[in-house]
Motif scaffolding. Sequence first.
Motif, PDB file in Angstrom:
ATOM      1  N   UNK B 210      21.505  44.281   4.102  1.00 52.60           N
ATOM      2  CA  UNK B 210      21.087  42.849   3.650  1.00 52.60           C
ATOM      3  C   UNK B 210      22.149  42.015   3.413  1.00 52.60           C
ATOM      4  N   UNK B 211      23.515  42.398   3.057  1.00 58.44           N
ATOM      5  CA  UNK B 211      24.550  41.712   2.839  1.00 58.44           C
ATOM      6  C   UNK B 211      24.802  41.106   4.281  1.00 58.44           C
ATOM      7  N   UNK B 212      24.864  41.924   5.139  1.00 61.13           N
ATOM      8  CA  UNK B 212      25.413  41.367   6.658  1.00 61.13           C
ATOM      9  C   UNK B 212      24.305  40.393   7.103  1.00 61.13           C
ATOM     10  N   UNK B 213      22.973  40.515   6.793  1.00 59.42           N
ATOM     11  CA  UNK B 213      21.872  39.470   7.296  1.00 59.42           C
ATOM     12  C   UNK B 213      22.205  38.415   6.315  1.00 59.42           C
ATOM     13  N   UNK B 214      22.536  38.434   5.190  1.00 58.75           N
ATOM     14  CA  UNK B 214      22.578  37.244   4.221  1.00 58.75           C
ATOM     15  C   UNK B 214      23.923  36.523   4.860  1.00 58.75           C
ATOM     16  N   UNK B 215      24.783  37.331   4.939  1.00 54.60           N
ATOM     17  CA  UNK B 215      26.175  36.463   5.513  1.00 54.60           C
ATOM     18  C   UNK B 215      25.991  35.705   6.664  1.00 54.60           C
ATOM     19  N   UNK B 216      25.035  36.350   7.552  1.00 52.60           N
ATOM     20  CA  UNK B 216      24.794  35.703   8.815  1.00 52.60           C
ATOM     21  C   UNK B 216      24.098  34.430   8.712  1.00 52.60           C
ATOM     22  N   UNK B 217      22.825  34.494   7.877  1.00 50.62           N
ATOM     23  CA  UNK B 217      22.120  33.407   7.424  1.00 50.62           C
ATOM     24  C   UNK B 217      23.060  32.156   6.872  1.00 50.62           C
ATOM     25  N   UNK B 218      23.987  32.656   6.070  1.00 54.04           N
ATOM     26  CA  UNK B 218      25.034  31.603   5.525  1.00 54.04           C
ATOM     27  C   UNK B 218      25.384  30.855   6.652  1.00 54.04           C
ATOM     28  N   UNK B 219      26.024  31.712   7.672  1.00 57.07           N
ATOM     29  CA  UNK B 219      26.834  31.011   8.616  1.00 57.07           C
ATOM     30  C   UNK B 219      26.008  30.092   9.441  1.00 57.07           C
ATOM     31  N   UNK B 220      24.536  30.503   9.918  1.00 56.20           N
ATOM     32  CA  UNK B 220      23.683  29.868  10.254  1.00 56.20           C
ATOM     33  C   UNK B 220      23.387  28.491   9.853  1.00 56.20           C
ATOM     34  N   UNK B 221      23.160  28.458   8.449  1.00 55.59           N
ATOM     35  CA  UNK B 221      22.863  27.306   7.584  1.00 55.59           C
ATOM     36  C   UNK B 221      24.126  26.383   7.853  1.00 55.59           C
ATOM     37  N   UNK B 222      25.273  26.712   7.667  1.00 50.50           N
ATOM     38  CA  UNK B 222      26.357  25.850   7.850  1.00 50.50           C
ATOM     39  C   UNK B 222      26.878  25.581   9.084  1.00 50.50           C
ATOM     40  N   UNK B 223      26.268  25.811  10.320  1.00 51.88           N
ATOM     41  CA  UNK B 223      26.650  25.709  11.576  1.00 51.88           C
ATOM     42  C   UNK B 223      25.843  24.434  12.056  1.00 51.88           C
ATOM     43  N   UNK B 224      26.695  23.950  13.139  1.00 52.53           N
ATOM     44  CA  UNK B 224      25.789  22.798  13.711  1.00 52.53           C
ATOM     45  C   UNK B 224      24.515  23.006  14.346  1.00 52.53           C
ATOM     46  N   UNK B 225      24.192  24.245  14.709  1.00 54.70           N
ATOM     47  CA  UNK B 225      22.982  24.789  15.132  1.00 54.70           C
ATOM     48  C   UNK B 225      22.137  24.567  13.771  1.00 54.70           C
ATOM     49  N   UNK B 226      22.480  25.066  12.734  1.00 56.32           N
ATOM     50  CA  UNK B 226      21.602  24.967  11.464  1.00 56.32           C
ATOM     51  C   UNK B 226      21.283  23.598  10.860  1.00 56.32           C
TER      52      UNK B 226
END
Lengths: 251, 400
Positions: B210-226
Amino acid sequence: MGILEVKNVGKRFGGLQALSEVNLSVAENSVHAIIGPNGAGKSTLLNCLVGKLIPDTGSVMFDGQSVLGRSPFEINQMGISRVFQTPEIFGDLTVMENMMIPIFASRDGSFRMHAVESVVSESEVVDYAEQMLEDMNMADKRHMHAAAMSRGDKRRLEIGMCLSQKPRLLLLDEPTAGMARADTNNTIDLLKQIKEDRDITIAIIEHDMHVVFSLAERITVLAQGTPLVEDAPENIKGNPKVREAYLGESA
Amino acid sequence: MLGLDKKDAVLLVIVAVLTMFAPFILNPFPEGSAMAQFNAGYPDLMQRFVIFGIFAIGFNILFGLTGYLSFGHAAFLGVGSYAAVWMFKLLSMNVIPAIVLAVIMSGLFALLIGYISLRRSGIYFSILTLAFAQMMFALAYSVLTPITGGETGLQLALDDPRILGQSQTPEGNIPVPGLFGFEMRDSAELVIGSWVFTFNLGYYFCGVILLLAFYLAIRIFRSPFGMMLRAIKSNQQRLNYTGINPKPYTLAAFVISGMYAGLAGALMASMDPLAGAERMFWTASGEVVLMTILGGVGTLIGPVLGAGAIKYMENIISKINSDILHSWFAFLPDGLEDFVVTIVYPFIGKGWHLTLGIIFMLVVIFLPGGLVEGGQRISSWLRNRRARRDDRRSKTEPAE
């Protein structure tokens, strides 16, 4: 040979011939206005240029390449940016994010999977967006939600977003529609400034004669889907055909 | 920290602390006390909190960022579960290959379904995803019985090959899912006074994921892609005329969220190695929508909170029965006690859906931003109150 060459374009919607035999040549680095009464086909013509509509006949060449059959995003990538009649911006995003998206689009193309690097670490895009906001006098609004701005500011932002892409052709669809006189004059000044500062071709569709005659170097008058005259502004004013198209025969 | 700004790092730390100390946090009441039934710190339920948290985080990447409401995401959960159980049957009881295959398979399914469904937007997109999920449910339930086990579900058997493991343990039992020799069901208990805290390996494994998944979600939210995904939700027309093709972006978001669902499905199968078609039923797809909206659409931590809230109610409120109610209200006079119990009774036990429905309505009407908005309002109210108090103090001081 202009940067935009429209030849024999025709478009029919059911029983309505919206455009017929439209020929138009926009010279590079000029400001070309397309005017005409309501229903003359101005918007239809514009939509044919940006990929929203495909004309039934004729050709539209931009810089020697045909734009027909291409999607709006492909045509934008060729170097045409469009400003809408009602400002189209990303209302839920901040002003800064609004400015960054077109910059990413011109740098990375229509799709790039950059999902793990953070936006703020893209310093080259961030710096350029900051500078564009300075240029547009909006730096103080950068953290604001774009939807919360006044209409004039939204228009300014939209034009800034288009300019950040360094387009070769900027298309403006009635940029001052529904604006108060002061806002209209601000927009005129802004466009004049833009024209002075950079090498850019501007094609403008407009209703407001004040705007047209303060900006345009060349004017095409459209009536009932076909070009009536194309001439310099000073010759358009006195042209009886134009007066007839706008005011009816009795005038 | 880890390429996150301060606010996001704090959020990640909060989630990490909540997950790692969940056996304590969720067991606040001593064993045997009247309140002990509100304890949620047992492995089975904690695993469900975390697994549905992962499911909802992934769903939020699609729904929260792009605004495309998929009503068939449980299909990917089911695909993940089936793929994981097949790995347990054919390869070994190690959960890692099972999870890898589950994520790949659900990603492929999401690619196909997303490619077709994303030709439409709005309600038509939702209906298409719903139709796909129901088709997959019906297939899994009937024609595909050789692959899915049909009505009984897919289960492990003593004669499964398990080429890298063993078909059966020396004692003649079916082996259990594990991680390099440790079994997922391994637990340690800590008894402090009358409190009992259980630390389960399976739970901590899910928690780390879950922590890994959450961390990846934060990165996606803050990326140009997000940012592009949020732009799609905000104004697709402008995006199109800005030179961006929205289709591959939405498809990528759909596939990523499908893979999150597959991961959650694989973890479910890893905790309890069976998979049934009911996991793909449309109510399961609806549940993740509720979780996301209840917690806060488009926020990072919202889906995790929403998943926890719904799973808590499902498991705790549904366990309350009329005897328990009578014991609670025993202090009231007889007639009044019966009356109160009659009033409360429809909201507990099997009626927990009624409670959930009312809470959901209240949240949507009064807190459209979900539990996260509730938290923000409380904290801003506290901050204002403190500011006002400081104000008053600074005003009175000069007078002294």
